[in-house]
Design a protein around this motif. Structure first.
Motif, PDB file in Angstrom:
ATOM      1  N   THR A 108       3.288  -7.345  -0.577  1.00 56.05           N
ATOM      2  CA  THR A 108       3.642  -6.474  -1.710  1.00 56.05           C
ATOM      3  C   THR A 108       2.871  -5.167  -1.650  1.00 56.05           C
ATOM      4  OG1 THR A 108       4.063  -8.431  -3.074  1.00 56.05           O
ATOM      5  CG2 THR A 108       3.793  -6.326  -4.219  1.00 56.05           C
ATOM      6  N   LEU A 109       1.603  -5.243  -1.289  1.00 54.82           N
ATOM      7  CA  LEU A 109       0.784  -4.034  -1.163  1.00 54.82           C
ATOM      8  C   LEU A 109       1.310  -3.121  -0.059  1.00 54.82           C
ATOM      9  CD1 LEU A 109      -1.777  -2.553  -2.126  1.00 54.82           C
ATOM     10  CD2 LEU A 109      -3.051  -3.806  -0.390  1.00 54.82           C
ATOM     11  N   LEU A 110       1.681  -3.705   1.080  1.00 55.09           N
ATOM     12  CA  LEU A 110       2.226  -2.911   2.182  1.00 55.09           C
ATOM     13  C   LEU A 110       3.561  -2.288   1.811  1.00 55.09           C
ATOM     14  CD1 LEU A 110       1.361  -5.265   5.173  1.00 55.09           C
ATOM     15  CD2 LEU A 110       0.407  -2.991   4.764  1.00 55.09           C
ATOM     16  N   LYS A 111       4.373  -3.025   1.083  1.00 57.05           N
ATOM     17  CA  LYS A 111       5.657  -2.490   0.636  1.00 57.05           C
ATOM     18  C   LYS A 111       5.449  -1.324  -0.322  1.00 57.05           C
ATOM     19  CE  LYS A 111       9.976  -3.752  -1.663  1.00 57.05           C
ATOM     20  NZ  LYS A 111      10.746  -4.843  -2.333  1.00 57.05           N
ATOM     21  N   PHE A 112       4.512  -1.498  -1.240  1.00 50.70           N
ATOM     22  CA  PHE A 112       4.205  -0.429  -2.188  1.00 50.70           C
ATOM     23  C   PHE A 112       3.703   0.814  -1.450  1.00 50.70           C
ATOM     24  CE2 PHE A 112       1.065   1.750  -4.907  1.00 50.70           C
ATOM     25  CZ  PHE A 112       1.881   2.085  -5.975  1.00 50.70           C
TER      26      PHE A 112
END
Length: 347
Positions: free
Chosen positions: A133-137
């Motif tokens: 999720t952090l990488l996607k954000f």
């Protein structure tokens, strides 16, 4: 092939490998690295881990879109709980009846319990969804920033393309007015105008110029205006810089305010004045322009592009780092600009 953080942040497959390695490392630490003590324990341990990892990926690709795309958090939480329950039950049965029989994964009795399997399922889910999720954000924010930068650059190019003919129009109007009254001075004035045009042309493709270059350009423009209206208009210009060759500014940024002052403040035969003061102290530029407003205003040809473009460029280039105050009181119009300049190394 070198493994770099930049590659992980940019490459989708390297992101997946990094998340897998991260989750597997935490899993191994949780089990006291017992997976690597014997060959017999390796395969069951890997099977155990990939059941956990498969559950996390199912949640990521099938349930997480409910939260992010459909914006239904309660439905997402409900399905997440149901999926975690079924996987923890399945893992409890598989681990106790098969995996624990052929390996030393269950070192303590509590590891054979259902709550332990449920905790493993939920913990692995968090370890996988957190980084992904952090990488996607990060990717979405970078994409949005790139699109914003591209849009801003397109807007700046559009503003510059409008500003160039606007400046030419005003300069040649000035030259025309002087040539009518003092034709013998026209050759020298043409030379001054050509110098202004050279700066304007050469700075078009540059993001920044030194503050000295910009102020020298303004000084030349003011000298040209003095030739035109200096005999009937009070023109004061004061400029002070505390640290030369230290700061840069976007080219042709201040000239719009100066042009506007002469256009409206000196466009009359009445007693008039244009007072310009520029100071640069500790990287902060302070531009103060005060010009008179004639009691009998005459119709002045104006494209109204100069000031509009300047304000738009300020907002695009220096958001949150400038303060612009334009106000008219009685027979006076005042421009007060305070701008935090960029250091040379920042341009």
């Amino acid at each position: 092939m070198k493994w770099k953080i930049e590659n992980v942040l940019e490459n989708k497959w390297e992101q997946e490998i990094a998340v897998l390695g991260f989750a597997f490392t935490l899993f191994s630490i949780k089990n006291d690295w017992i997976l690597f003590r014997s060959f017999q324990a390796v395969l069951p341990g890997i099977v155990y881990f990939f059941i956990l990892y498969f559950h996390a990926q199912c949640n990521r690709f099938f349930l997480l879109p409910i939260l992010f795309k459909k914006h239904k958090p309660l439905i997402y939480l409900a399905f997440t709980a149901i999926l975690a329950f079924f996987f923890s039950v399945a893992l409890y049965e598989i681990a106790n009846n098969y995996l624990y029989q052929t390996s030393a994964l269950a070192k303590f009795s509590h590891q054979k319990s259902y709550p332990y399997q449920l905790a493993s399922v939920v913990g692995t889910l968090i370890c996988v969804l957190g980084p992904t999720t952090l990488l996607k954000f990060y990717s979405e924010q970078k994409k949005q920033s790139s699109e914003t930068i591209l849009l801003n650059q397109m807007q700046l190019n559009s503003l510059r393309s409008q500003l160039n003919p606007h400046f030419l129009f005003n300069t040649f109007n000035t030259l025309y007015g002087i040539s009518l009254e003092y034709p013998e001075r026209t050759p020298d004035l043409i030379m001054k105008v050509s110098q202004l045009m050279r700066y304007q042309l050469e700075s078009t493709d540059r993001q920044c110029v030194t503050i000295e270059e910009e102020l020298s350009f303004i000084d030349s423009y003011i000298q040209l205006e003095k030739e035109r209206v200096g005999y009937r208009c009070e023109i004061l210009y004061d400029c002070k810089i505390d640290n030369e060759n230290a700061y840069k500014i976007s080219p042709m940024l201040l000239i719009g305010f100066v042009e506007n002052a002469f256009k409206h403040g000196a466009g009359t035969i009445e007693s008039c004045y244009v007072r310009i003061k520029i100071t640069v102290e500790k990287g902060k530029l302070h531009l103060n322009i005060v010009n008179s407003i004639p009691e009998k205003k005459r119709e002045i040809i104006s494209t109204k592009i100069g000031l509009k473009n300047t304000k738009e460029r300020l907002e695009l280039l220096y958001p949150g780092t400038y303060n612009l105050d334009l106000h008219e009181t009685g027979n006076t119009y005042t421009v007060d600009l305070r701008l935090q300049l960029k250091k040379i190394v920042q341009c």
